[in-house]
Design a protein around this motif. Sequence first.
Motif, PDB file in Angstrom:
ATOM      1  N   SER A 209     108.235  45.341  -9.904  1.00 37.37           N
ATOM      2  CA  SER A 209     107.135  46.056  -9.531  1.00 37.37           C
ATOM      3  C   SER A 209     106.684  45.362  -8.383  1.00 37.37           C
ATOM      4  CB  SER A 209     106.060  46.097 -10.855  1.00 37.37           C
ATOM      5  OG  SER A 209     105.711  45.129 -10.918  1.00 37.37           O
ATOM      6  N   SER A 210     106.878  44.032  -8.430  1.00 32.81           N
ATOM      7  CA  SER A 210     106.395  43.658  -6.894  1.00 32.81           C
ATOM      8  C   SER A 210     107.251  42.554  -6.313  1.00 32.81           C
ATOM      9  CB  SER A 210     105.033  42.821  -7.420  1.00 32.81           C
ATOM     10  OG  SER A 210     105.360  41.944  -8.488  1.00 32.81           O
ATOM     11  N   THR A 211     108.572  42.969  -6.380  1.00 37.56           N
ATOM     12  CA  THR A 211     109.429  42.011  -5.789  1.00 37.56           C
ATOM     13  C   THR A 211     110.816  42.967  -5.938  1.00 37.56           C
ATOM     14  OG1 THR A 211     110.542  40.001  -5.605  1.00 37.56           O
ATOM     15  CG2 THR A 211     110.378  40.852  -7.779  1.00 37.56           C
ATOM     16  N   ASP A 212     111.821  42.331  -5.171  1.00 38.99           N
ATOM     17  CA  ASP A 212     112.954  43.151  -5.147  1.00 38.99           C
ATOM     18  C   ASP A 212     113.969  42.190  -5.897  1.00 38.99           C
ATOM     19  OD1 ASP A 212     115.760  44.221  -4.870  1.00 38.99           O
ATOM     20  OD2 ASP A 212     114.960  45.392  -3.397  1.00 38.99           O
ATOM     21  N   PRO A 213     114.366  42.834  -7.180  1.00 37.65           N
ATOM     22  CA  PRO A 213     115.261  41.853  -7.938  1.00 37.65           C
ATOM     23  C   PRO A 213     116.535  41.136  -7.383  1.00 37.65           C
ATOM     24  CG  PRO A 213     115.078  43.962  -8.901  1.00 37.65           C
ATOM     25  CD  PRO A 213     114.283  43.946  -7.736  1.00 37.65           C
TER      26      PRO A 213
ATOM     27  N   GLU B 279     101.982  34.860   5.114  1.00 37.12           N
ATOM     28  CA  GLU B 279     102.449  36.171   5.387  1.00 37.12           C
ATOM     29  C   GLU B 279     103.553  36.640   4.134  1.00 37.12           C
ATOM     30  OE1 GLU B 279     104.468  38.721   9.034  1.00 37.12           O
ATOM     31  OE2 GLU B 279     103.446  36.629   9.318  1.00 37.12           O
ATOM     32  N   TRP B 280     103.172  38.156   3.816  1.00 35.78           N
ATOM     33  CA  TRP B 280     104.235  38.641   2.962  1.00 35.78           C
ATOM     34  C   TRP B 280     105.551  38.598   3.457  1.00 35.78           C
ATOM     35  CZ3 TRP B 280     104.563  39.550  -1.754  1.00 35.78           C
ATOM     36  CH2 TRP B 280     105.446  40.583  -2.343  1.00 35.78           C
ATOM     37  N   GLY B 281     106.690  38.300   2.877  1.00 35.91           N
ATOM     38  CA  GLY B 281     107.933  38.284   3.525  1.00 35.91           C
ATOM     39  C   GLY B 281     108.461  36.922   3.622  1.00 35.91           C
TER      40      GLY B 281
ATOM     41  N   GLY C 159     106.871  37.463  -4.482  1.00 37.42           N
ATOM     42  CA  GLY C 159     107.085  37.331  -3.114  1.00 37.42           C
ATOM     43  C   GLY C 159     108.464  38.230  -2.846  1.00 37.42           C
ATOM     44  N   CYS C 160     108.601  38.671  -1.723  1.00 36.80           N
ATOM     45  CA  CYS C 160     109.818  39.297  -1.409  1.00 36.80           C
ATOM     46  C   CYS C 160     110.279  39.097  -0.032  1.00 36.80           C
ATOM     47  CB  CYS C 160     109.439  40.782  -1.543  1.00 36.80           C
ATOM     48  SG  CYS C 160     111.153  41.933  -1.588  1.00 36.80           S
ATOM     49  N   ALA C 161     111.446  38.773   0.290  1.00 34.54           N
ATOM     50  CA  ALA C 161     112.154  38.292   1.692  1.00 34.54           C
ATOM     51  C   ALA C 161     112.210  39.528   2.324  1.00 34.54           C
ATOM     52  CB  ALA C 161     113.156  37.493   1.511  1.00 34.54           C
ATOM     53  N   PHE C 162     112.297  40.754   1.867  1.00 37.41           N
ATOM     54  CA  PHE C 162     112.486  42.024   2.449  1.00 37.41           C
ATOM     55  C   PHE C 162     111.174  42.369   3.288  1.00 37.41           C
ATOM     56  CE2 PHE C 162     115.826  43.558  -0.630  1.00 37.41           C
ATOM     57  CZ  PHE C 162     116.905  42.550   0.031  1.00 37.41           C
ATOM     58  N   GLY C 163     110.101  41.806   2.775  1.00 37.45           N
ATOM     59  CA  GLY C 163     109.010  42.058   3.787  1.00 37.45           C
ATOM     60  C   GLY C 163     108.355  43.386   4.303  1.00 37.45           C
ATOM     61  N   CYS C 164     108.722  44.394   3.606  1.00 43.99           N
ATOM     62  CA  CYS C 164     108.517  45.795   4.199  1.00 43.99           C
ATOM     63  C   CYS C 164     107.334  46.028   4.579  1.00 43.99           C
ATOM     64  CB  CYS C 164     108.878  46.971   3.141  1.00 43.99           C
ATOM     65  SG  CYS C 164     110.512  46.566   2.392  1.00 43.99           S
ATOM     66  N   SER C 165     106.923  46.662   5.867  1.00 40.82           N
ATOM     67  CA  SER C 165     105.746  46.764   6.638  1.00 40.82           C
ATOM     68  C   SER C 165     104.785  47.411   5.724  1.00 40.82           C
ATOM     69  CB  SER C 165     105.902  47.450   7.845  1.00 40.82           C
ATOM     70  OG  SER C 165     106.207  48.729   7.748  1.00 40.82           O
ATOM     71  N   TYR C 166     105.424  48.493   5.003  1.00 40.84           N
ATOM     72  CA  TYR C 166     104.461  49.273   4.199  1.00 40.84           C
ATOM     73  C   TYR C 166     104.169  48.849   2.638  1.00 40.84           C
ATOM     74  CZ  TYR C 166     108.864  50.964   3.063  1.00 40.84           C
ATOM     75  OH  TYR C 166     110.503  51.144   2.348  1.00 40.84           O
ATOM     76  N   CYS C 167     104.861  47.711   2.502  1.00 38.37           N
ATOM     77  CA  CYS C 167     104.936  47.213   0.957  1.00 38.37           C
ATOM     78  C   CYS C 167     103.489  47.030   0.290  1.00 38.37           C
ATOM     79  CB  CYS C 167     105.597  46.002   0.734  1.00 38.37           C
ATOM     80  SG  CYS C 167     105.571  45.293  -0.791  1.00 38.37           S
ATOM     81  N   TYR C 168     103.137  48.095  -0.586  1.00 39.42           N
ATOM     82  CA  TYR C 168     101.573  48.060  -1.082  1.00 39.42           C
ATOM     83  C   TYR C 168     101.514  46.625  -1.885  1.00 39.42           C
ATOM     84  CZ  TYR C 168     103.633  48.379  -5.846  1.00 39.42           C
ATOM     85  OH  TYR C 168     104.344  48.385  -6.948  1.00 39.42           O
TER      86      TYR C 168
ATOM     87  N   THR D 202     115.631  48.674  -6.631  1.00 42.98           N
ATOM     88  CA  THR D 202     115.998  47.651  -5.645  1.00 42.98           C
ATOM     89  C   THR D 202     116.469  48.592  -4.124  1.00 42.98           C
ATOM     90  OG1 THR D 202     117.542  45.973  -5.144  1.00 42.98           O
ATOM     91  CG2 THR D 202     118.366  47.735  -6.199  1.00 42.98           C
ATOM     92  N   ARG D 203     116.418  47.744  -3.092  1.00 46.81           N
ATOM     93  CA  ARG D 203     117.155  48.352  -1.991  1.00 46.81           C
ATOM     94  C   ARG D 203     118.199  47.568  -1.547  1.00 46.81           C
ATOM     95  NH1 ARG D 203     112.330  49.737   1.276  1.00 46.81           N
ATOM     96  NH2 ARG D 203     111.614  49.438  -0.645  1.00 46.81           N
ATOM     97  N   SER D 204     118.883  46.898  -2.220  1.00 46.95           N
ATOM     98  CA  SER D 204     120.021  45.823  -2.087  1.00 46.95           C
ATOM     99  C   SER D 204     121.380  46.132  -2.563  1.00 46.95           C
ATOM    100  CB  SER D 204     119.398  44.573  -2.567  1.00 46.95           C
ATOM    101  OG  SER D 204     120.610  43.427  -2.382  1.00 46.95           O
TER     102      SER D 204
HETATM  103  S1  SF4 Z   1     108.668  44.354  -3.180  1.00 47.63           S
HETATM  104 FE1  SF4 Z   1     109.912  46.463  -2.398  1.00 47.63          FE
HETATM  105  S2  SF4 Z   1     108.707  47.417  -0.903  1.00 47.63           S
HETATM  106 FE2  SF4 Z   1     107.753  45.319  -1.204  1.00 47.63          FE
HETATM  107  S3  SF4 Z   1     108.709  43.965   0.540  1.00 47.63           S
HETATM  108 FE3  SF4 Z   1     110.021  43.803  -1.467  1.00 47.63          FE
HETATM  109  S4  SF4 Z   1     111.624  45.336  -1.059  1.00 47.63           S
HETATM  110 FE4  SF4 Z   1     109.892  45.817   0.387  1.00 47.63          FE
END
Ligand code: SF4
Length: 279
Positions: free
Chosen positions: A89-93, A55-57, A33-42, A123-125
């Motif tokens: 690959s499927s979360t933000d560390p 819900e994702w995020g 899971g990922c708290a950033f919940g980006c709209s386009y996250c594949y 990452t984006r953090s």
């Molecule tokens: S895994 Fe990456 S793209 Fe997906 S919600 Fe998290 S930060 Fe955004």
Amino acid sequence: MKKTIEHKTPKQLLTPTRGYLKGYSHTLNPYMGCAFGCSYCYVRRLPVALFKGQEWGLWIDVKTFEKDRFRHELIRAKKKGAVTIFMSSSTDPYQPLEHRERITRSLLEVMAEEPPDFLFVQTRSPLVVRDADLFQKLKDRLLISVTVETDREEIRKALTPWAPPIPTRLKALAQLKEAGLPTQAAVSPVLPSSERFADVLKAVVSRVTVDDYFMGDGSGGRRTESLGIKKIYEQIGETDWYDPSAYQTVLDRLRAVFPASQIYVSLEGFLPPASGTVD
Ligand code: SF4
């Protein structure tokens, strides 16, 4: 918004790779899971998210582990061959929970003592800067990739409202560069940006990679289409940018300020370097 947080102890942390990350031997996801919940996250369309039924995020599973166990896992993997790790690959560390959970940091502490052949950190953090001391120990086999999809905050807010502001990511990249660590900016996916974007990036990195929904979502853009991202572009009046050729605009701007050898496109920007060391 309230998030559901669970702590789980998986049997193993390293996952042998399949599919588009075939350049790596393993992926490493400190969280599910990922708290950033980006709209386009594949990942929204992958089984890990679909089976969760939330819900994702809005949910995060924290992977707790014993350091010795992970160390042994790493040693076992290294005995079988080169260990090249994609984290994550499927979360933000470095999502917000990492401030207090320090799962990623604990993994890095083990890897600093028992280094893999190559470690890619995605990452984006800006929290990534916290671990610069550990990255120093891995810097000859490391690439830290920070997502910077645009230089326009209003675009970032429209598509990824829970993700860290762009200026904080640029500052993080500048700090990592200052610390002499190998970094890149990942313009991935390409979002609508200004004409100044390439110069903004040039000030903080020497390497960039560009990817878009159509090359990078693993389905030629169909996964992104199914997430309804086109509608957001319509709402913000940026439909020209929702096009397979739009990345070329950014690429041309980058080519005007970066040497060709430091610009990567799509998958090549996320693979381990052939030499094991990033130029
Ligand atoms: S895994 Fe990456 S793209 Fe997906 S919600 Fe998290 S930060 Fe955004």
